[in-house]
Design a protein around this motif. Structure first.
Motif, PDB file in Angstrom:
ATOM      1  N   LYS A  60      31.778  55.931  31.866  1.00  0.00           N
ATOM      2  CA  LYS A  60      31.477  57.292  31.402  1.00  0.00           C
ATOM      3  C   LYS A  60      30.793  58.106  32.497  1.00  0.00           C
ATOM      4  CE  LYS A  60      31.313  56.348  26.438  1.00  0.00           C
ATOM      5  NZ  LYS A  60      30.448  56.216  25.235  1.00  0.00           N
ATOM      6  N   MET A  61      29.849  57.480  33.203  1.00  0.00           N
ATOM      7  CA  MET A  61      29.179  58.200  34.295  1.00  0.00           C
ATOM      8  C   MET A  61      30.171  58.553  35.397  1.00  0.00           C
ATOM      9  SD  MET A  61      25.342  56.576  34.753  1.00  0.00           S
ATOM     10  CE  MET A  61      25.714  54.839  34.479  1.00  0.00           C
ATOM     11  N   LEU A  62      31.038  57.614  35.747  1.00  0.00           N
ATOM     12  CA  LEU A  62      32.034  57.871  36.794  1.00  0.00           C
ATOM     13  C   LEU A  62      32.986  58.991  36.386  1.00  0.00           C
ATOM     14  CD1 LEU A  62      32.814  54.217  37.915  1.00  0.00           C
ATOM     15  CD2 LEU A  62      32.104  56.060  39.441  1.00  0.00           C
ATOM     16  N   ARG A  63      33.413  58.989  35.136  1.00  0.00           N
ATOM     17  CA  ARG A  63      34.345  60.017  34.695  1.00  0.00           C
ATOM     18  C   ARG A  63      33.688  61.399  34.647  1.00  0.00           C
ATOM     19  NH1 ARG A  63      37.806  56.477  30.178  1.00  0.00           N
ATOM     20  NH2 ARG A  63      39.094  55.436  31.760  1.00  0.00           N
ATOM     21  N   LYS A  64      32.411  61.447  34.340  1.00  0.00           N
ATOM     22  CA  LYS A  64      31.702  62.728  34.347  1.00  0.00           C
ATOM     23  C   LYS A  64      31.647  63.322  35.757  1.00  0.00           C
ATOM     24  CE  LYS A  64      28.683  62.086  30.337  1.00  0.00           C
ATOM     25  NZ  LYS A  64      29.013  63.361  29.644  1.00  0.00           N
ATOM     26  N   VAL A  65      31.379  62.460  36.757  1.00  0.00           N
ATOM     27  CA  VAL A  65      31.173  62.984  38.112  1.00  0.00           C
ATOM     28  C   VAL A  65      32.487  63.175  38.879  1.00  0.00           C
ATOM     29  CG1 VAL A  65      28.871  61.982  38.238  1.00  0.00           C
ATOM     30  CG2 VAL A  65      30.804  60.695  39.171  1.00  0.00           C
ATOM     31  N   ARG A 171      18.044  52.142  40.764  1.00  0.00           N
ATOM     32  CA  ARG A 171      17.487  51.602  39.519  1.00  0.00           C
ATOM     33  C   ARG A 171      15.960  51.619  39.554  1.00  0.00           C
ATOM     34  NH1 ARG A 171      21.879  48.135  40.287  1.00  0.00           N
ATOM     35  NH2 ARG A 171      20.613  46.351  40.939  1.00  0.00           N
ATOM     36  N   ALA A 172      15.392  51.340  40.726  1.00  0.00           N
ATOM     37  CA  ALA A 172      13.935  51.420  40.863  1.00  0.00           C
ATOM     38  C   ALA A 172      13.474  52.871  40.729  1.00  0.00           C
ATOM     39  CB  ALA A 172      13.500  50.838  42.205  1.00  0.00           C
ATOM     40  N   ALA A 173      14.219  53.784  41.363  1.00  0.00           N
ATOM     41  CA  ALA A 173      13.875  55.205  41.283  1.00  0.00           C
ATOM     42  C   ALA A 173      13.973  55.698  39.839  1.00  0.00           C
ATOM     43  CB  ALA A 173      14.804  56.015  42.186  1.00  0.00           C
ATOM     44  N   ALA A 174      14.965  55.193  39.103  1.00  0.00           N
ATOM     45  CA  ALA A 174      15.138  55.596  37.704  1.00  0.00           C
ATOM     46  C   ALA A 174      13.913  55.196  36.881  1.00  0.00           C
ATOM     47  CB  ALA A 174      16.396  54.958  37.129  1.00  0.00           C
ATOM     48  N   ALA A 175      13.332  54.045  37.175  1.00  0.00           N
ATOM     49  CA  ALA A 175      12.142  53.594  36.450  1.00  0.00           C
ATOM     50  C   ALA A 175      10.973  54.545  36.664  1.00  0.00           C
ATOM     51  CB  ALA A 175      11.755  52.187  36.904  1.00  0.00           C
ATOM     52  N   LEU A 176      10.970  55.232  37.802  1.00  0.00           N
ATOM     53  CA  LEU A 176       9.908  56.185  38.116  1.00  0.00           C
ATOM     54  C   LEU A 176      10.299  57.615  37.765  1.00  0.00           C
ATOM     55  CD1 LEU A 176       8.856  54.758  41.594  1.00  0.00           C
ATOM     56  CD2 LEU A 176       7.739  54.403  39.411  1.00  0.00           C
ATOM     57  N   GLY A 177      11.436  57.763  37.064  1.00  0.00           N
ATOM     58  CA  GLY A 177      11.874  59.088  36.666  1.00  0.00           C
ATOM     59  C   GLY A 177      12.429  59.916  37.798  1.00  0.00           C
ATOM     60  N   ARG A 178      12.911  59.264  38.851  1.00  0.00           N
ATOM     61  CA  ARG A 178      13.390  59.991  40.031  1.00  0.00           C
ATOM     62  C   ARG A 178      14.847  59.674  40.367  1.00  0.00           C
ATOM     63  NH1 ARG A 178       8.907  62.306  42.218  1.00  0.00           N
ATOM     64  NH2 ARG A 178       6.934  61.408  41.555  1.00  0.00           N
ATOM     65  N   ASP A 181      17.093  62.117  42.410  1.00  0.00           N
ATOM     66  CA  ASP A 181      17.032  62.276  43.863  1.00  0.00           C
ATOM     67  C   ASP A 181      18.251  61.673  44.555  1.00  0.00           C
ATOM     68  OD1 ASP A 181      14.614  63.432  43.398  1.00  0.00           O
ATOM     69  OD2 ASP A 181      13.412  61.726  44.068  1.00  0.00           O
ATOM     70  N   CYS A 182      18.926  60.724  43.898  1.00  0.00           N
ATOM     71  CA  CYS A 182      19.988  59.995  44.594  1.00  0.00           C
ATOM     72  C   CYS A 182      21.250  59.775  43.754  1.00  0.00           C
ATOM     73  CB  CYS A 182      19.468  58.652  45.110  1.00  0.00           C
ATOM     74  SG  CYS A 182      18.261  57.854  44.061  1.00  0.00           S
ATOM     75  N   VAL A 183      21.311  60.324  42.558  1.00  0.00           N
ATOM     76  CA  VAL A 183      22.545  60.246  41.786  1.00  0.00           C
ATOM     77  C   VAL A 183      22.927  61.665  41.359  1.00  0.00           C
ATOM     78  CG1 VAL A 183      21.947  57.962  40.909  1.00  0.00           C
ATOM     79  CG2 VAL A 183      21.456  59.965  39.504  1.00  0.00           C
ATOM     80  N   PRO A 184      24.209  61.897  41.061  1.00  0.00           N
ATOM     81  CA  PRO A 184      24.636  63.227  40.629  1.00  0.00           C
ATOM     82  C   PRO A 184      23.899  63.660  39.360  1.00  0.00           C
ATOM     83  CG  PRO A 184      26.523  61.827  41.139  1.00  0.00           C
ATOM     84  CD  PRO A 184      25.327  60.941  41.147  1.00  0.00           C
ATOM     85  N   ILE A 185      23.797  64.962  39.162  1.00  0.00           N
ATOM     86  CA  ILE A 185      23.061  65.521  38.019  1.00  0.00           C
ATOM     87  C   ILE A 185      23.596  64.954  36.699  1.00  0.00           C
ATOM     88  CG2 ILE A 185      22.594  67.635  36.728  1.00  0.00           C
ATOM     89  CD1 ILE A 185      22.681  69.138  39.424  1.00  0.00           C
ATOM     90  N   GLU A 186      24.925  64.872  36.602  1.00  0.00           N
ATOM     91  CA  GLU A 186      25.530  64.386  35.358  1.00  0.00           C
ATOM     92  C   GLU A 186      25.124  62.945  35.063  1.00  0.00           C
ATOM     93  OE1 GLU A 186      28.587  67.030  37.519  1.00  0.00           O
ATOM     94  OE2 GLU A 186      27.101  65.489  38.022  1.00  0.00           O
ATOM     95  N   ALA A 187      25.092  62.115  36.122  1.00  0.00           N
ATOM     96  CA  ALA A 187      24.713  60.713  35.942  1.00  0.00           C
ATOM     97  C   ALA A 187      23.225  60.587  35.618  1.00  0.00           C
ATOM     98  CB  ALA A 187      25.053  59.913  37.198  1.00  0.00           C
ATOM     99  N   ALA A 188      22.392  61.389  36.280  1.00  0.00           N
ATOM    100  CA  ALA A 188      20.950  61.344  36.019  1.00  0.00           C
ATOM    101  C   ALA A 188      20.658  61.709  34.564  1.00  0.00           C
ATOM    102  CB  ALA A 188      20.225  62.297  36.966  1.00  0.00           C
ATOM    103  N   ALA A 189      21.356  62.731  34.058  1.00  0.00           N
ATOM    104  CA  ALA A 189      21.162  63.137  32.658  1.00  0.00           C
ATOM    105  C   ALA A 189      21.601  62.026  31.705  1.00  0.00           C
ATOM    106  CB  ALA A 189      21.949  64.426  32.381  1.00  0.00           C
ATOM    107  N   TYR A 190      22.710  61.366  32.049  1.00  0.00           N
ATOM    108  CA  TYR A 190      23.217  60.280  31.207  1.00  0.00           C
ATOM    109  C   TYR A 190      22.226  59.116  31.189  1.00  0.00           C
ATOM    110  CZ  TYR A 190      26.632  57.099  29.109  1.00  0.00           C
ATOM    111  OH  TYR A 190      27.274  56.234  28.261  1.00  0.00           O
ATOM    112  N   GLU A 192      19.008  59.215  31.703  1.00  0.00           N
ATOM    113  CA  GLU A 192      17.812  59.577  30.938  1.00  0.00           C
ATOM    114  C   GLU A 192      18.104  59.584  29.436  1.00  0.00           C
ATOM    115  OE1 GLU A 192      14.438  63.122  30.715  1.00  0.00           O
ATOM    116  OE2 GLU A 192      16.062  63.221  32.188  1.00  0.00           O
ATOM    117  N   LYS A 193      19.238  60.153  29.057  1.00  0.00           N
ATOM    118  CA  LYS A 193      19.574  60.257  27.634  1.00  0.00           C
ATOM    119  C   LYS A 193      19.727  58.883  26.992  1.00  0.00           C
ATOM    120  CE  LYS A 193      23.092  62.103  24.483  1.00  0.00           C
ATOM    121  NZ  LYS A 193      24.350  62.895  24.378  1.00  0.00           N
TER     122      LYS A 193
END
Length: 537
Positions: A60-65, A171-178, A181-190, A192-193
């Motif tokens: 799903k993330m790949l198809r979004k981006v 994955r480490a950055a995701a744990a810190l809410g960041r 910084d390194c993934v597309p906006i669509e993937a970052a939103a996915y 977090e959601k």
């Protein structure tokens, strides 16, 4: 009638999660190939512990981006299969699916050296073209690419390169809410959601409990990024590396009351607080890793030694120490060369970093921790032994070391002087001796530069000119032999090129330059401050 596809690019990987670098690769592929197949794997042969996110989320993330790229297809083919996802199976499948099309298999430059070890390598070599995308920091040496091509592989270099973004770091950055910084906006939103990639969230949540400041959290994340890269280069477990680095500074600001509240008991807390406060946080962080998180002893030891070093460091320990020292936010003199060295040789990088630490502490009249001194001595011996072993390695058709020694002794007609005269001597003494030898052998304009106050790389530079490329090598060989045979000292590094030779003896670095190179680079002018240069000839 449908037009036949001419070239199909198959881009496989975990995509756990998809990063900005992945998207950049896919976008560039879509401009070059008639069809691009993006193939998230079920179980990678390189990551058999599996993926953090399930296949459906990754698709799903790949198809979004990639939604705006018409010739890009995100395929579930591997996800529907059982077992490990081998590249040869994908090549066979897509050669059949797109009959008559040329299959180009996309790989990163860090994968080229390992191609001959892939499953059914002969089939891959005969039936696919490997499209090599340069990842920053992962150049492919010519001898590696030539060797792989000699085995029948067809390699084609992409006309673009991408950052060295790692999904493990993301994955480490995701744990810190960041993650953004390194993934597309669509993937970052996915992410977090759907609350993906929570494996490191407990460490991030604990930062507040132990009072870790924002600037230290950012340093930690940068150290994780450096550590992931080193772990991949040197074959270390990435998850352990990330865990150790996420925890290496967690106790930086934790006071005794907080530690007691959470039943954390650091070793020698009071003594370290009084005698070595600069290293206390490493012991506190190690205790938090052990007592609060229940980490294994390998991670605990890596955290505890990340500041002082020790004489019994594992690969994990060395990576954590060096990642902390060379993360991209560091900007001290010599850090760039240390970054490069850490990627090539952990032991030599440790020696250089420890010596720099000791030199800095002494210059500031601060005490040197005993573990640090012991570590420096240990790595000096390790590097010397490695240099001896490398020099002694047999070369086909070359005389043995014993034969060479016998010939030299016979030619001179007298035994060599006893070894060890310069062992243990200070850098200035060693540099002066080398400079005199170079004068005796007709080195031109020989100088010694005292650079101890200008750089952590060495105490002294010895610089000598040479009138020809032959003379450059002859002078370097002469110094190398004198140090080795007469004094039992081997160089930590020996780089010989036609117009410049470098012999690195730790505290002393010898530069022998063809006159053209010397005039062009003007090392003396760069390092001379008026009172730190001694002329010999």
């Amino acid at each position: 009638m449908k037009a036949k596809l001419q070239k199909v690019a198959v881009f496989g990987g975990s995509f756990d999660p998809v990063t900005n670098a992945h998207v950049e690769i896919i976008r560039n592929l879509s401009k070059k190939f008639s069809r691009v197949v993006v193939l998230p794997c079920r179980v990678s042969p390189f990551k058999q512990e599996g993926c953090s996110a399930d296949g459906e989320d990754r698709v799903k993330m790949l198809r979004k981006v990639t939604a705006d790229m018409e010739n890009v297809k995100v395929s579930k083919w591997e996800l529907k299969r059982e077992g490990i996802s081998y590249s040869v199976d994908a090549v066979k499948h897509y050669a059949e699916k797109y009959e008559g099309a040329a299959i180009w298999f996309v790989i990163g430059s860090d994968c080229v050296a390992g191609l001959p070890d892939w499953k059914d390598a002969d089939y891959l070599a005969a039936n696919a073209t490997f499209y090599v995308v340069r990842r920053v920091g992962h150049a492919v040496p010519k001898k590696v690419s030539d060797g792989v091509k000699a085995l029948g592989f067809t390699l084609k270099s992409a006309n673009f390169k991408v950052p060295d973004d790692s999904s493990a770091y993301v994955r480490a950055a995701a744990a810190l809410g960041r993650a953004g910084d390194c993934v597309p906006i669509e993937a970052a939103a996915y992410i977090e959601k759907h609350q993906l990639y929570g494996e490191y969230a407990p460490y991030a949540a604990a930062y507040k409990k132990f009072g870790l400041k924002e600037e230290r959290i950012m340093h930690t994340l940068r150290a994780v990024k450096a550590g992931v890269r080193l772990a991949k280069i040197h074959g270390q477990d990435v998850k352990q590396t990330v865990t150790a680095l996420l925890l290496h500074d967690i106790g930086k600001y934790a006071d005794k009351a907080v530690l007691q509240k959470h039943k954390i008991v650091p070793e020698n807390y009071d003594a370290l607080l009084q005698q070595a406060p600069a290293v206390l946080h490493a012991y506190v962080s190690a205790a938090i890793a052990r007592d609060y998180f229940g980490c294994n002893e390998q991670i605990v030891h890596a955290v505890q030694t990340h500041t002082t070093g020790s004489a019994d460091m594992s690969t994990l320990d060395k990576i954590v120490f060096l990642a902390d020292a060379v993360e991209e936010g560091r900007d001290y003199e010599g850090v760039e060369s240390l970054r490069k060295l850490a990627a090539k040789d952990l032991d030599r990088a440790m020696l250089r970093a420890l010596r720099a630490t000791i030199k800095c502490l002494k210059a500031e009249n601060k005490p040197v921790f005993g573990e640090t001194t012991a570590a420096a001595r240990h790595f000096a011996e390790v590097c010397r032994a490695a240099a001896v072993a490398k020099k002694a390695a047999p070369v086909f058709g070359a005389p043995t070391a014993t034969e060479q020694t016998s010939k030299r002794a016979g030619a001179q007609g007298k035994p060599r002087p006893p070894a060890g005269d310069l062992k243990g001597k200070d850098g200035k003494t060693v540099a002066t001796s080398i400079a005199q030898w170079l004068c005796d052998k007709k080195g031109r304009n020989v100088v010694v530069l005292d650079v101890a106050q200008k750089t952590v790389v060495a105490d002294c530079f010895v610089i000598a000119g040479a009138g020809s490329t032959t003379a450059v090598k002859a002078l370097a060989d002469y110094v190398d032999e004198k140090m080795s045979k007469d004094h039992g000292i081997e160089p930590l590094r020996r780089d010989i090129s036609p117009k410049w030779a470098v012999l690195d003896y730790g505290d002393v670095i010898v530069h022998i330059q063809h006159e053209e190179a010397r005039e062009f680079y003007r090392l003396e002018k760069l390092w001379d401050n008026g009172d730190n240069i001694t002329h010999f000839a």
